[in-house]
Write a protein that holds these residues in place. Structure first.
Motif, mmCIF file in Angstrom:
data_model
loop_
_atom_site.group_PDB
_atom_site.id
_atom_site.type_symbol
_atom_site.label_atom_id
_atom_site.label_comp_id
_atom_site.label_asym_id
_atom_site.label_seq_id
_atom_site.Cartn_x
_atom_site.Cartn_y
_atom_site.Cartn_z
ATOM 1 N N ILE A 87 94.525 63.051 26.336
ATOM 2 C CA ILE A 87 95.024 64.048 27.282
ATOM 3 C C ILE A 87 95.103 65.423 26.619
ATOM 4 N N MET A 88 95.599 65.462 25.389
ATOM 5 C CA MET A 88 95.690 66.745 24.687
ATOM 6 C C MET A 88 94.311 67.345 24.449
ATOM 7 N N GLY A 89 93.324 66.512 24.189
ATOM 8 C CA GLY A 89 91.966 67.009 23.992
ATOM 9 C C GLY A 89 91.357 67.565 25.265
ATOM 10 N N ALA A 90 91.801 67.057 26.422
ATOM 11 C CA ALA A 90 91.258 67.513 27.695
ATOM 12 C C ALA A 90 91.943 68.778 28.200
ATOM 13 N N LEU A 91 93.141 69.073 27.722
ATOM 14 C CA LEU A 91 93.862 70.257 28.187
ATOM 15 C C LEU A 91 93.278 71.524 27.570
ATOM 16 N N PRO A 92 93.135 72.575 28.370
ATOM 17 C CA PRO A 92 92.563 73.807 27.815
ATOM 18 C C PRO A 92 93.500 74.534 26.855
ATOM 19 N N ILE A 93 94.793 74.259 26.918
ATOM 20 C CA ILE A 93 95.740 74.956 26.041
ATOM 21 C C ILE A 93 95.667 74.405 24.621
ATOM 22 N N SER A 94 95.685 73.094 24.492
ATOM 23 C CA SER A 94 95.734 72.510 23.149
ATOM 24 C C SER A 94 94.359 72.128 22.621
ATOM 25 N N ASP A 95 93.444 71.785 23.460
ATOM 26 C CA ASP A 95 92.107 71.274 23.167
ATOM 27 C C ASP A 95 91.972 70.716 21.756
ATOM 28 N N LEU A 96 90.940 71.033 21.038
ATOM 29 C CA LEU A 96 90.694 70.434 19.728
ATOM 30 C C LEU A 96 91.625 70.963 18.645
#
Length: 81
Positions: free
Chosen positions: A16-25
């Motif tokens: 989920i964190m990888g898919a979010l634009p705020i936290s991404d990679l």
């Protein structure tokens, strides 16, 4: 961010964190390796969640673009006439 995903399994939280634009990679790799103790291969595999938003965008880009193009033509014709 990690506190909000506390009730979710570790792999799903990283996905989920990888898919979010705020936290991404930049956010999900350190969380996966530092907080959850995942290995580099596992973290890289789960961070492929960064690609998840691309699939719907590619599938629905053309129909949405065609719809907006038709609406814009109708709006321009109605304002001119």
């Amino acid at each position: 961010m990690v506190e909000m995903l506390g009730s979710v399994s570790h792999w799903l939280a990283v996905l989920i964190m990888g898919a979010l634009p705020i936290s991404d990679l930049r956010g999900s790799i350190p969380v996966a390796m530092g907080i959850y103790g995942m290995g580099s291969f596992e973290a890289f595999f789960l961070v492929l969640g960064n690609l998840l938003p691309v699939i719907p965008l590619l599938l629905f880009l053309e129909p949405v673009s065609n719809y907006l193009r038709r609406c814009l033509k109708i709006q321009i014709i109605s304002t001119i006439g």
